[in-house]
Design an enzyme around this catalytic site. Structure first.
Site, PDB file in Angstrom:
ATOM      1  N   ASN A  91       0.944  -1.243  -0.058  1.00  0.00           N
ATOM      2  CA  ASN A  91      -0.176   0.056   0.101  1.00  0.00           C
ATOM      3  C   ASN A  91       1.052   1.358   0.176  1.00  0.00           C
ATOM      4  O   ASN A  91       1.335   1.577   0.987  1.00  0.00           O
ATOM      5  CB  ASN A  91      -0.907   0.056   1.060  1.00  0.00           C
TER       6      ASN A  91
ATOM      7  N   HIS B 229      -9.869   1.390   5.233  1.00  0.00           N
ATOM      8  CA  HIS B 229      -8.480   1.620   5.737  1.00  0.00           C
ATOM      9  C   HIS B 229      -8.610   2.667   6.858  1.00  0.00           C
ATOM     10  O   HIS B 229      -9.241   3.479   6.955  1.00  0.00           O
ATOM     11  CB  HIS B 229      -7.197   2.253   4.672  1.00  0.00           C
TER      12      HIS B 229
ATOM     13  N   GLU C  14      -5.415  -4.810  10.491  1.00  0.00           N
ATOM     14  CA  GLU C  14      -4.404  -3.778  10.779  1.00  0.00           C
ATOM     15  C   GLU C  14      -4.678  -2.978  12.099  1.00  0.00           C
ATOM     16  O   GLU C  14      -5.287  -1.994  11.921  1.00  0.00           O
ATOM     17  CB  GLU C  14      -4.573  -2.753   9.609  1.00  0.00           C
TER      18      GLU C  14
ATOM     19  N   GLY D 192       2.381   2.275  10.789  1.00  0.00           N
ATOM     20  CA  GLY D 192       3.736   3.344  10.542  1.00  0.00           C
ATOM     21  C   GLY D 192       4.369   3.596  11.875  1.00  0.00           C
ATOM     22  O   GLY D 192       4.955   4.602  11.952  1.00  0.00           O
TER      23      GLY D 192
HETATM   24  P1  13P Z   1       3.019   0.303   7.704  1.00  0.00           P
HETATM   25  O1  13P Z   1       3.405  -0.870   7.120  1.00  0.00           O
HETATM   26  O2  13P Z   1       3.759   1.464   6.961  1.00  0.00           O
HETATM   27  O3  13P Z   1       3.044   0.196   9.088  1.00  0.00           O
HETATM   28  O4  13P Z   1       1.525   0.530   7.105  1.00  0.00           O
HETATM   29  C1  13P Z   1       0.645  -0.605   7.017  1.00  0.00           C
HETATM   30  C2  13P Z   1      -0.444  -0.395   6.390  1.00  0.00           C
HETATM   31  O5  13P Z   1      -1.192   0.693   6.730  1.00  0.00           O
HETATM   32  C3  13P Z   1      -0.939  -0.758   5.109  1.00  0.00           C
HETATM   33  O6  13P Z   1      -1.893  -0.502   4.576  1.00  0.00           O
END
Ligand code: 13P
Length: 249
Positions: free
Chosen positions: A9, A95, A167, A173
């Protein structure tokens, strides 16, 4: 046996040039892995370039969102029929960044999910709890509510043509990944929830983990019985890191 899905993503990162060079680097380094599908969800405006670059390659493309309406006066939105014109196989829906910054609700996520499927775009339904919700012991409640909201509108059978991504918001992040066991526990609960309505759909459901997944932690997460792949943000912006995850499946 469920096939794994390794999905990048890209979020709102890069430029037209970097999108082309990143996808070229992915294609150049890719050793096809029969255990896994590889896909990248890119900004809408780069779909055309990616469609051309990835044609006749194992790399599938996806969008990061899709409209909750079929067509009409919805300024700024992109419909699933438009995505389908670019060979977009997947669209993320719900998301956590959409839910928290742009007001996507369980109801609008359910509508987006249904709209995607109307044109053969596979929705990747993102669900997950915040840190506060986890600390209050609400994790299962939150993911079940997000999941049930879609099932109530789309029907359980619709899940046969969908992907789920768990998630945890606190892991996105942040560099903090759920442990293998923490993630597995929630994936197992999600599958059980689906199984309570349809066992066969639950058995075939691809449930991806997302949240600071990188080459160093992917192997452990992906070896858990109910984790069928990854939805990868930051590490998908580097071809080598992203491919390392794909090749580790
Ligand atoms: P990161 O891998 O940067 O933590 O993001 C995960 C994400 O939100 C994928 O949709």
């Amino acid at each position: 046996m469920r096939q794994s899905l390794i999905m990048g993503n890209w979020k709102m990162n890069g430029s037209r040039e970097s999108a082309k060079s990143l996808s070229s680097a992915i294609l150049a380094g890719l050793v096809e892995n029969e255990n896994a599908t590889i896909a990248v969800c890119v900004p809408y405006v780069y779909l055309s370039d990616l469609q051309a670059l990835t044609a006749n390659s194992p790399v599938e493309i996806g969008a990061q969102n899709v409209a909750d309406q079929a067509s009409g006066a919805y300024t700024g939105e992109i419909s699933s029929s438009m995505l389908q014109e670019f060979d977009c196989k997947y669209a993320l829906v719900g998301h956590s960044e959409r839910r928290s910054y742009y007001g996507d609700t369980d109801a609008s996520v359910a509508a987006r999910f249904c709209e995607a499927q109307k044109n053969g775009v596979i929705p990747v339904l993102c669900i997950g709890e915040t840190l506060a919700e986890r600390e209050q012991g609400d994790t299962f409640n939150v993911v079940n509510t997000q999941l049930d909201a879609v099932i109530a509108v789309a029907g359980i059978a619709a899940l046969a043509n969908a992907v789920i991504a768990y998630e945890p918001v606190w892991a996105i992040g942040t560099g903090v990944t759920a442990s293998d066991d923490q993630a597995q526990e929630v994936h197992k609960a999600i599958r059980a929830r689906i199984a309570s309505k349809d066992q066969a759909i639950a058995d075939n459901m691809q449930i991806l983990y997302g949240g600071s997944m990188k080459a160093a932690n992917a192997k452990g997460l992906l070896s858990m019985p109910d984790i069928d792949g990854g939805l990868i943000g930051g590490a998908s912006l580097d071809a080598e890191s992203f491919l390392a995850i794909y090749h580790s499946v």
